[in-house]
Design a protein around this motif. Structure first.
Motif, short mmCIF file in Angstrom:
data_model
loop_
_atom_site.label_atom_id
_atom_site.label_comp_id
_atom_site.label_asym_id
_atom_site.label_seq_id
_atom_site.Cartn_x
_atom_site.Cartn_y
_atom_site.Cartn_z
N HIS A 15 0.48 -1.25 0.01
CA HIS A 15 0.09 0.02 0.10
C HIS A 15 0.76 1.35 -0.04
CE1 HIS A 15 -3.25 2.71 1.10
NE2 HIS A 15 -2.39 3.34 1.88
N HIS B 153 1.11 3.97 -3.00
CA HIS B 153 0.15 4.97 -2.79
C HIS B 153 0.23 6.03 -3.42
CE1 HIS B 153 -2.14 6.99 0.56
NE2 HIS B 153 -1.50 8.15 0.12
N SER B 154 1.23 6.49 -3.79
CA SER B 154 1.51 7.90 -4.49
C SER B 154 0.99 7.67 -6.02
CB SER B 154 2.79 8.30 -4.64
OG SER B 154 3.06 9.53 -5.42
N ARG C 42 -1.38 5.47 -6.93
CA ARG C 42 -2.87 5.48 -7.02
C ARG C 42 -3.56 6.70 -6.82
NH1 ARG C 42 -3.75 0.69 -3.83
NH2 ARG C 42 -2.68 1.58 -2.06
N HIS C 43 -2.94 7.50 -5.99
CA HIS C 43 -3.63 8.91 -5.88
C HIS C 43 -3.47 9.87 -6.86
CE1 HIS C 43 -5.54 8.50 -2.10
NE2 HIS C 43 -4.54 7.86 -1.42
N HIS C 44 -2.18 10.01 -7.36
CA HIS C 44 -1.77 11.01 -8.40
C HIS C 44 -2.06 10.55 -9.80
CE1 HIS C 44 -0.55 13.41 -5.13
NE2 HIS C 44 0.19 12.46 -4.81
N GLY D 29 -6.02 8.45 -9.80
CA GLY D 29 -7.17 9.10 -9.08
C GLY D 29 -7.96 8.16 -8.57
N GLY E 66 -9.07 6.74 -5.02
CA GLY E 66 -9.04 6.69 -3.44
C GLY E 66 -8.71 5.39 -2.80
N CYS E 67 -7.80 5.33 -1.91
CA CYS E 67 -7.68 3.93 -0.96
C CYS E 67 -8.03 4.01 0.25
CB CYS E 67 -6.21 3.59 -1.32
SG CYS E 67 -4.91 4.52 -0.54
N HIS E 68 -8.55 5.10 1.04
CA HIS E 68 -8.94 5.05 2.31
C HIS E 68 -10.34 5.35 2.35
CE1 HIS E 68 -4.74 5.81 3.58
NE2 HIS E 68 -4.64 6.81 2.31
#
Length: 66
Positions: free
Chosen positions: A50, A54-55, A57-59, A62, A64-66
């Protein structure tokens, strides 16, 4: 009759080898395995995977993982 059974057995093995070793099957298996690995890493809740993804996945995606 034994000779005929042996011949058909060899023929089936040759056909199976021809199908499983063909380029389209190899490409499909490679793409499936690659997709599975990428999916597993990007959407994993395992902390090490994760945090590594993380980076991206978000950037990049787009998502979200939370």
């Amino acid at each position: 009759m034994s000779k005929m059974t042996n011949f058909s057995h060899i023929s089936v093995l040759q056909k199976t080898a021809g199908i499983t070793l063909s380029k389209p099957v190899q490409i499909a298996l490679y793409m499936l395995l690659s997709s599975l690995v990428i999916w597993t890493v990007l959407f994993s809740t395992y902390p090490a995977a994760h945090n590594t993804a993380h980076s991206a996945r978000h950037h990049t995606l787009g998502v979200g993982c939370h």
